[in-house]
Design a protein around this motif. Structure first.
Motif: not given
Length: 422
Positions: A10-12, A15, A19
């Motif tokens: 989970e490394n979009p 951010r 969030d």
């Protein structure tokens, strides 16, 4: 120096302010007061891993001017980042944080004498430090100080880009040696110094619209590298700067980092030197928020003005660059209120002291507001104008949070003034 760790699951690429946990932000505000900068170290690590993944064969140097908090420098260095320093103070802070000298670049612009004195001393104490020069005068000044170590030549490529004219450096004569004289200067300097690299920087906040300018800069640097190498100088690196942009508005898309990396590699072309990049904002902007409390809610003929404790002395970017920072009301139950457009204004007696117009839940005195993308150039640009003490800063690492910078007092503001008998 670039990291070998792949991005986490989970490394979009960005951010958003939504969030962040409102409950956690309220807890930190209760513990430390406001205004308060909050920085998430793990998010900065994620951003670095994404950068290292996009540039697997490049050296990644964190541009420290974005955020020099010691925990930030240490966390990124532990991930594998080098550190690029724009002043003697940043150089000292990077080395004090334990960054190895071989992973540190000092890239000052028109450095004052006292800064060069410090840089030369620190380079002697920490072998491997590279000093970047942007003028022939600087070479003379280094030689006068007995320095004969590692240097990098900063080049003015004649190509600039960025989010604001005040940070478009690549075409500004202030920065670097004129492109057409750079190879000659590197060749002449090689007799007295160890010439290890060439450097250029297009500007700050480069987005997809500026990729053509970035590509042009990198292409010109590749040509220059081949010219310099053809003169018998073995360059270790070609540094094409950073300036990778982040979306400050919720409707902006994140930077296509893979496309930027691919365009960079293609534009550079063949060279024995290693590519180097210098992200600052990209690594830390969305890892930080600024918390501030509403102290005044005022109805006026032109609309509602919400007075908050954080102003242009706390977050200078809106006043200097007309920069947009998203704001969210994180008070309990705020999301259940009707929204309206309000002006968020600080406590400084200037009309420019505003965080802008925003649609927020109907504001109430005491509400806690979170200002997004404050991890870059937030605390670093804070000032004591109006004799206002600078805010506190905390870093969060998993479930733990600790003070990175204590809140200043008025006594701190006046501490530098000598006492005078009256």
């Amino acid at each position: 120096m670039s990291g070998e760790r792949a991005p986490t699951a989970e490394n979009p690429p960005v951010r958003r302010l939504a969030d962040w946990s409102p409950e956690r932000l309220r807890e930190l505000a209760d513990d430390h007061g406001t205004p308060l900068y909050v920085f998430d170290l793990d998010r900065a690590r994620q951003n670095y891993r994404r950068m290292a993944e996009a540039f697997p064969e490049a050296d990644v140097y964190y541009a420290a001017k974005a955020n020099t908090a010691r925990p930030v420098l240490q966390a990124l260095a532990d991930e594998g980042a080098g550190v690029e320093c724009a002043s003697a103070g940043e150089l000292a802070r990077a080395l004090d944080a334990g960054v190895d000298g071989s992973h540190v670049h000092y890239t000052a612009v028109n450095p004052p004498d006292r800064d060069l004195d410090v840089a030369v001393r620190l380079a002697e104490e920490h072998p491997g430090v590279t000093i970047t020069v942007g003028a022939e005068d600087t070479l003379d000044r280094l030689a006068d100080r007995g320095y004969d170590g590692r240097i990098c030549v900063r080049v003015n490529p004649g190509v600039g880009a960025g989010h604001h004219e005040k940070v478009t450096t690549g075409a500004d004569a202030k920065f670097g040696v004129p492109y057409e004289r750079a190879a000659d200067l590197a060749e002449s300097a090689a007799g007295a110094f160890e010439v290890v690299g060439i450097h250029a920087h297009a500007g700050s906040g480069i987005s997809g619209e500026d990729l053509s300018a970035h590509r042009d800069l990198v292409g010109r640097m590749g040509e220059l590298a081949r010219d310099v190498e053809g003169r018998g100088i073995d360059l270790e690196f070609v540094d094409v700067g950073g300036g990778f942009g982040v979306p400050y508005s919720p409707d902006e898309d994140p930077l296509d980092l893979e496309a930027v990396a691919e365009a960079t590699r293609e534009a550079l072309g063949e060279t024995e030197a290693t590519l180097a990049v210098e992200p600052g904002r990209y690594l830390v902007a969305d890892a930080g928020v600024l918390l501030t409390s509403a102290n005044t809610v005022k109805e006026t003929p032109s609309g509602v003005v919400v007075g908050v404790g954080a102003g242009m002395t706390t977050l200078a970017r809106p006043a200097i660059y007309d920069a947009h920072h998203e704001i969210r009301n994180v008070a309990p139950g705020a999301d259940e209120r009707p929204s309206r457009e309000v002006t968020v204004a600080g406590p400084v007696c200037e009309s420019g002291d505003s965080l802008g117009d925003h649609w927020l839940p109907d504001p109430q005195r005491g509400d806690l507001l979170a200002v997004g993308n404050a991890g870059a150039y937030g605390y670093e640009m804070a000032s004591q104008y109006n004799s206002r003490p600078r805010p506190a800063s905390v870093v969060s690492d998993g479930d733990d949070a600790r003070l990175a910078r204590r809140r200043e007092t008025i006594a701190d503001v006046t501490a530098v003034e000598p006492e005078v008998d009256r």
